[in-house]
Design a protein around this motif. Sequence first.
Motif, PDB file in Angstrom:
ATOM      1  N   SER A   5       0.827  -1.203   0.000  1.00 49.87           N
ATOM      2  CA  SER A   5       0.000   0.000   0.000  1.00 49.87           C
ATOM      3  C   SER A   5       0.865   1.257   0.000  1.00 49.87           C
ATOM      4  O   SER A   5       0.548   2.239  -0.684  1.00 49.87           O
ATOM      5  CB  SER A   5      -0.922  -0.014   1.223  1.00 49.87           C
ATOM      6  OG  SER A   5      -1.758   1.129   1.242  1.00 49.87           O
ATOM      7  N   GLU A   6       1.955   1.233   0.736  1.00 50.68           N
ATOM      8  CA  GLU A   6       2.844   2.391   0.794  1.00 50.68           C
ATOM      9  C   GLU A   6       3.457   2.678  -0.567  1.00 50.68           C
ATOM     10  O   GLU A   6       3.544   3.831  -1.007  1.00 50.68           O
ATOM     11  CB  GLU A   6       3.944   2.165   1.839  1.00 50.68           C
ATOM     12  CG  GLU A   6       3.461   2.127   3.286  1.00 50.68           C
ATOM     13  CD  GLU A   6       2.784   0.813   3.649  1.00 50.68           C
ATOM     14  OE1 GLU A   6       2.909  -0.175   2.868  1.00 50.68           O
ATOM     15  OE2 GLU A   6       2.111   0.773   4.701  1.00 50.68           O
ATOM     16  N   ALA A  12       1.381   6.605  -7.015  1.00 48.29           N
ATOM     17  CA  ALA A  12       0.259   7.413  -7.481  1.00 48.29           C
ATOM     18  C   ALA A  12       0.566   8.906  -7.362  1.00 48.29           C
ATOM     19  O   ALA A  12       0.237   9.694  -8.254  1.00 48.29           O
ATOM     20  CB  ALA A  12      -0.999   7.056  -6.693  1.00 48.29           C
ATOM     21  N   ASN A  13       1.204   9.292  -6.274  1.00 45.52           N
ATOM     22  CA  ASN A  13       1.546  10.706  -6.092  1.00 45.52           C
ATOM     23  C   ASN A  13       2.652  11.146  -7.045  1.00 45.52           C
ATOM     24  O   ASN A  13       2.680  12.299  -7.483  1.00 45.52           O
ATOM     25  CB  ASN A  13       1.951  10.959  -4.641  1.00 45.52           C
ATOM     26  CG  ASN A  13       0.756  11.095  -3.717  1.00 45.52           C
ATOM     27  OD1 ASN A  13       0.188  12.173  -3.584  1.00 45.52           O
ATOM     28  ND2 ASN A  13       0.372  10.002  -3.073  1.00 45.52           N
ATOM     29  N   GLN A  37      -7.585   9.799  -5.294  1.00 53.09           N
ATOM     30  CA  GLN A  37      -6.934  10.301  -4.081  1.00 53.09           C
ATOM     31  C   GLN A  37      -6.313   9.136  -3.316  1.00 53.09           C
ATOM     32  O   GLN A  37      -6.544   7.965  -3.629  1.00 53.09           O
ATOM     33  CB  GLN A  37      -7.960  11.017  -3.204  1.00 53.09           C
ATOM     34  CG  GLN A  37      -9.174  10.161  -2.858  1.00 53.09           C
ATOM     35  CD  GLN A  37     -10.317  10.951  -2.281  1.00 53.09           C
ATOM     36  OE1 GLN A  37     -10.206  12.160  -2.103  1.00 53.09           O
ATOM     37  NE2 GLN A  37     -11.419  10.286  -1.974  1.00 53.09           N
ATOM     38  N   ASP A  38      -5.498   9.474  -2.307  1.00 53.00           N
ATOM     39  CA  ASP A  38      -4.776   8.451  -1.551  1.00 53.00           C
ATOM     40  C   ASP A  38      -5.715   7.430  -0.926  1.00 53.00           C
ATOM     41  O   ASP A  38      -5.400   6.232  -0.884  1.00 53.00           O
ATOM     42  CB  ASP A  38      -3.927   9.108  -0.460  1.00 53.00           C
ATOM     43  CG  ASP A  38      -2.717   9.840  -1.014  1.00 53.00           C
ATOM     44  OD1 ASP A  38      -2.501   9.786  -2.242  1.00 53.00           O
ATOM     45  OD2 ASP A  38      -1.997  10.481  -0.224  1.00 53.00           O
ATOM     46  N   SER A  39      -6.858   7.901  -0.416  1.00 56.76           N
ATOM     47  CA  SER A  39      -7.775   6.974   0.267  1.00 56.76           C
ATOM     48  C   SER A  39      -8.296   5.905  -0.696  1.00 56.76           C
ATOM     49  O   SER A  39      -8.550   4.765  -0.284  1.00 56.76           O
ATOM     50  CB  SER A  39      -8.945   7.744   0.888  1.00 56.76           C
ATOM     51  OG  SER A  39      -9.663   8.476  -0.096  1.00 56.76           O
ATOM     52  N   GLU A  43      -7.695   1.879   0.113  1.00 57.43           N
ATOM     53  CA  GLU A  43      -8.830   0.949   0.168  1.00 57.43           C
ATOM     54  C   GLU A  43      -8.667  -0.156  -0.876  1.00 57.43           C
ATOM     55  O   GLU A  43      -8.921  -1.334  -0.596  1.00 57.43           O
ATOM     56  CB  GLU A  43     -10.130   1.710  -0.074  1.00 57.43           C
ATOM     57  CG  GLU A  43     -11.385   0.848  -0.135  1.00 57.43           C
ATOM     58  CD  GLU A  43     -11.737   0.212   1.213  1.00 57.43           C
ATOM     59  OE1 GLU A  43     -12.645  -0.639   1.234  1.00 57.43           O
ATOM     60  OE2 GLU A  43     -11.107   0.567   2.232  1.00 57.43           O
ATOM     61  N   TYR A  44      -8.226   0.199  -2.075  1.00 53.32           N
ATOM     62  CA  TYR A  44      -8.035  -0.781  -3.140  1.00 53.32           C
ATOM     63  C   TYR A  44      -6.970  -1.799  -2.743  1.00 53.32           C
ATOM     64  O   TYR A  44      -7.175  -3.011  -2.886  1.00 53.32           O
ATOM     65  CB  TYR A  44      -7.633  -0.073  -4.431  1.00 53.32           C
ATOM     66  CG  TYR A  44      -7.377  -1.010  -5.591  1.00 53.32           C
ATOM     67  CD1 TYR A  44      -8.420  -1.458  -6.394  1.00 53.32           C
ATOM     68  CD2 TYR A  44      -6.095  -1.467  -5.869  1.00 53.32           C
ATOM     69  CE1 TYR A  44      -8.196  -2.320  -7.453  1.00 53.32           C
ATOM     70  CE2 TYR A  44      -5.851  -2.336  -6.932  1.00 53.32           C
ATOM     71  CZ  TYR A  44      -6.907  -2.759  -7.709  1.00 53.32           C
ATOM     72  OH  TYR A  44      -6.673  -3.619  -8.748  1.00 53.32           O
TER      73      TYR A  44
END
Length: 208
Positions: A5-6, A12-13, A37-39, A43-44
């Motif tokens: 996830s990290e 993505a950023n 967005q990050d959230s 979640e994905y």
Amino acid sequence: TVMTSEEAVAAANELGYPVLVRPSYVLGGQNMIIAYQDSDIVEYMRIILAQGIENPVLIDQYLMGIEAEADAICDGTDVLIPGIMEHVERSGIHSGDSIAVYPAWNLTGAMTQRLIALELGTLGLINIQYIVYHNEVYVIEANPRASRTVPYISKVTGVPMVDLAVRAMLGRLVNPQRGQQDEWLRQAAELMGVGDTCGPTPQGIDFD
């Protein structure tokens, strides 16, 4: 490609939202999302990682443009493209779930020429998918095989794509100016000259 996830949030950023997120080696756009967005990423990845995946997750920059695709026949030197289709839905909708129209109505002549300019070394059929974004043409993917749209584009254009592709794979040429080939093959290639405007009457070629 990411495994945690990290890593996914960092990627993505770095690319900039929105991004397209999907697992490796899936068909039909399965488990693919557009994250804004990050959230969304967190979640994905929580859901995907809970399935115990062994292959990385792919993250690509998402371009909100015009999606188009073409089925082509290549003989190793020349390319015959009976027509270019445009997807009705926004880019990112899987081609198996989208509606495509022929001829493409939002692509200018210059854009069309840039689509056709892709260098190919394939023998036989190939399906190429594009995004036109801010007047730039990007190749999403090129698959050296028959696609689900071959029967439709063959029917609406009158070009026997499978027959021509098999001949190309056996060493015949798609360009009638580059060698000896059957007269009907030459006539099929001339279909490229049919007008590309929509109208109430069908268009065709006088083979006489």
